[in-house]
Design an enzyme around this catalytic site. Structure first.
Site, PDB file in Angstrom:
ATOM      1  N   HIS A  25     -13.397  -1.617   3.202  1.00  0.00           N
ATOM      2  CA  HIS A  25     -11.942  -1.770   3.190  1.00  0.00           C
ATOM      3  C   HIS A  25     -11.313  -1.039   2.007  1.00  0.00           C
ATOM      4  O   HIS A  25     -10.202  -0.531   2.090  1.00  0.00           O
ATOM      5  CB  HIS A  25     -11.569  -3.249   3.121  1.00  0.00           C
ATOM      6  CG  HIS A  25     -12.296  -4.093   4.123  1.00  0.00           C
ATOM      7  ND1 HIS A  25     -12.019  -4.052   5.467  1.00  0.00           N
ATOM      8  CD2 HIS A  25     -13.311  -4.991   3.975  1.00  0.00           C
ATOM      9  CE1 HIS A  25     -12.828  -4.881   6.112  1.00  0.00           C
ATOM     10  NE2 HIS A  25     -13.612  -5.461   5.228  1.00  0.00           N
ATOM     11  N   ALA A  68     -12.429   1.713   0.399  1.00  0.00           N
ATOM     12  CA  ALA A  68     -12.576   3.170   0.366  1.00  0.00           C
ATOM     13  C   ALA A  68     -11.298   3.884   0.785  1.00  0.00           C
ATOM     14  O   ALA A  68     -10.814   4.783   0.082  1.00  0.00           O
ATOM     15  CB  ALA A  68     -13.739   3.596   1.257  1.00  0.00           C
ATOM     16  N   ASP A  69     -10.721   3.511   1.929  1.00  0.00           N
ATOM     17  CA  ASP A  69      -9.539   4.246   2.395  1.00  0.00           C
ATOM     18  C   ASP A  69      -8.324   3.986   1.516  1.00  0.00           C
ATOM     19  O   ASP A  69      -7.416   4.815   1.435  1.00  0.00           O
ATOM     20  CB  ASP A  69      -9.239   3.919   3.866  1.00  0.00           C
ATOM     21  CG  ASP A  69      -8.788   2.492   4.079  1.00  0.00           C
ATOM     22  OD1 ASP A  69      -7.580   2.244   4.021  1.00  0.00           O
ATOM     23  OD2 ASP A  69      -9.648   1.628   4.308  1.00  0.00           O
ATOM     24  N   GLN A  96       0.831  -1.213   0.000  1.00  0.00           N
ATOM     25  CA  GLN A  96       0.000   0.000   0.000  1.00  0.00           C
ATOM     26  C   GLN A  96       0.864   1.261   0.000  1.00  0.00           C
ATOM     27  O   GLN A  96       0.562   2.249  -0.657  1.00  0.00           O
ATOM     28  CB  GLN A  96      -0.915   0.024   1.228  1.00  0.00           C
ATOM     29  CG  GLN A  96      -2.243  -0.663   1.038  1.00  0.00           C
ATOM     30  CD  GLN A  96      -3.152  -0.449   2.236  1.00  0.00           C
ATOM     31  OE1 GLN A  96      -2.886   0.369   3.118  1.00  0.00           O
ATOM     32  NE2 GLN A  96      -4.245  -1.176   2.274  1.00  0.00           N
ATOM     33  N   HIS A 151     -10.347   5.008   9.403  1.00  0.00           N
ATOM     34  CA  HIS A 151      -9.199   4.858   8.510  1.00  0.00           C
ATOM     35  C   HIS A 151      -9.324   5.812   7.332  1.00  0.00           C
ATOM     36  O   HIS A 151      -8.358   6.495   6.959  1.00  0.00           O
ATOM     37  CB  HIS A 151      -9.131   3.410   7.999  1.00  0.00           C
ATOM     38  CG  HIS A 151      -7.982   2.637   8.536  1.00  0.00           C
ATOM     39  ND1 HIS A 151      -7.901   2.247   9.843  1.00  0.00           N
ATOM     40  CD2 HIS A 151      -6.849   2.180   7.942  1.00  0.00           C
ATOM     41  CE1 HIS A 151      -6.779   1.572  10.034  1.00  0.00           C
ATOM     42  NE2 HIS A 151      -6.112   1.526   8.899  1.00  0.00           N
TER      43      HIS A 151
END
Length: 355
Positions: free
Chosen positions: A286, A288-289, A100, A312
């Site tokens: 999960h 979206a952020d 990420q 988050h």
């Protein structure tokens, strides 16, 4: 220098990851304090040290404060350059969370990362999730990523094997619009284990399928089993993906724990996807952020409608607004369905002085 409060919002490792990604991408020196202040063990843990060192390698950064349990860090990046790196987190630290942080920088150069880490661990997306939900969206925006899971790795040992490669993206990125759900077409289930009896993967799968069949009569369910007898990592899990006619994919997962029946693991994953689907939105909580940084970098207005607004996501928005001249619009309440939109900056190579 940009100062970031690591205690803001949910005060976890996501602040560190997003801060370092934007620091490298924009060539901005940063200082972050109170790192992971809200966690049981504050400061930099081994997985965070590995992530910072990797980012420093790809952008030749000068660092201070890089040691275990450190709660303050300065990071001064210089030139981003292509690299082939072998990364061993040496614990069950998450490969997905490491990636990420690296994905935004991988928009700019060719990289190959061979990673030894956890692939299916608590409080992290699974590699199956990245491949089924996240990566297809990012590729549509212009990214050129390849992600292959060679072997699963479970908590607490890790030892999963992942290979990631990238080529330069087509910049600026296209805007994201995830607002149409469409009709539910099928479910895809991935039940996996290592070092456990074969019936574990079977029982996880059967339990999940029973719940989905009862709640969604007539919807196709496709399944895949990944069973390994290797003992250098021991664990199990199941990923469930709901696929819609619009192209939207919502995902959930559940992991095995010592003393917990495999049927409970399958039930938990299925109940999670049932809960996500009740919101009737095309972007799961999960995802979206994870998309927010790309919405800010893309050219034009991006909008997503998510099943649940999380801390988050709100924290990630705050971090990005410290770096970029953008202002997110959020409609909805915490832990409820919401809409998130922003006009991105249209990031190009000219926005990075080192390129």
């Amino acid at each position: 220098m940009i100062g970031i409060d690591g205690a803001h919002g949910e005060s976890g490792g996501q602040i560190l990851r997003t801060t370092l990604a934007l620091s490298a991408l924009l060539q901005k020196e940063i200082e972050i304090k109170d790192i992971r202040k809200g966690r049981e063990k504050p400061g930099l843990r081994p997985q965070h040290l590995a992530a910072v060192k990797t980012m420093a390698n790809v952008c030749n950064a000068r660092i201070s404060g890089l040691f275990e349990n450190s709660t303050a860090l300065t990071f001064n990046p210089t030139k981003i350059q292509s690299a082939q790196l072998n990364i061993n987190i040496s614990t069950a630290g998450s490969a997905a969370l490491l990636l990420q942080q690296l994905f935004p920088v991988a928009l700019l150069e060719e990289f190959t990362f061979r990673i030894v880490a956890g692939t299916d661990v608590p409080f992290s997306p699974s590699l199956n999730y990245l491949n089924a939900v996240f990566c297809p969206i990012i590729k549509k925006l212009g990214a050129n990523f390849s992600l292959e899971q060679m072997a699963h790795g479970y908590y607490p040992i890790g030892n999963g094997r992942v290979v990631f490669s990238s080529k330069k993206a087509k910049l600026p990125l296209k805007p994201i619009n995830i607002s149409k759900l469409g009709n539910l077409e099928c479910f895809k289930l991935f039940s996996h284990s290592s070092g456990l009896p074969m019936e574990v993967v079977d029982n996880q799968l059967c339990a999940a399928k029973n719940i989905l069949s009862k709640n969604f009569e007539g919807i196709d369910i496709f399944d895949k089993i990944d069973f390994s007898s290797r003992k250098d990592t021991i664990g199990s899990g199941i990923d469930i993906f709901a696929c819609f006619s619009s192209g939207a994919v919502l995902g959930t997962n559940s992991l095995g724990k010592k003393g917990i029946p495999a049927t409970n693991v399958g039930n938990e994953a299925a109940e999670k996807i049932v809960s996500e689907l009740k919101a009737e939105k095309p972007c799961d909580s999960h995802l979206a952020d994870q998309l927010i940084i790309y919405m800010a970098l893309a050219k034009g207005i991006s909008k997503i409608e998510c099943t649940k607004l999380t801390n988050h996501a709100l924290t990630n928005i705050w971090v990005i607004e410290q770096f970029l001249p953008v202002k997110f619009q959020v409609t909805g309440n915490l832990n409820e369905a919401a809409e998130i939109s922003v006009e991105g900056i249209g990031f190009t190579l000219q926005d990075n002085p080192s390129l």
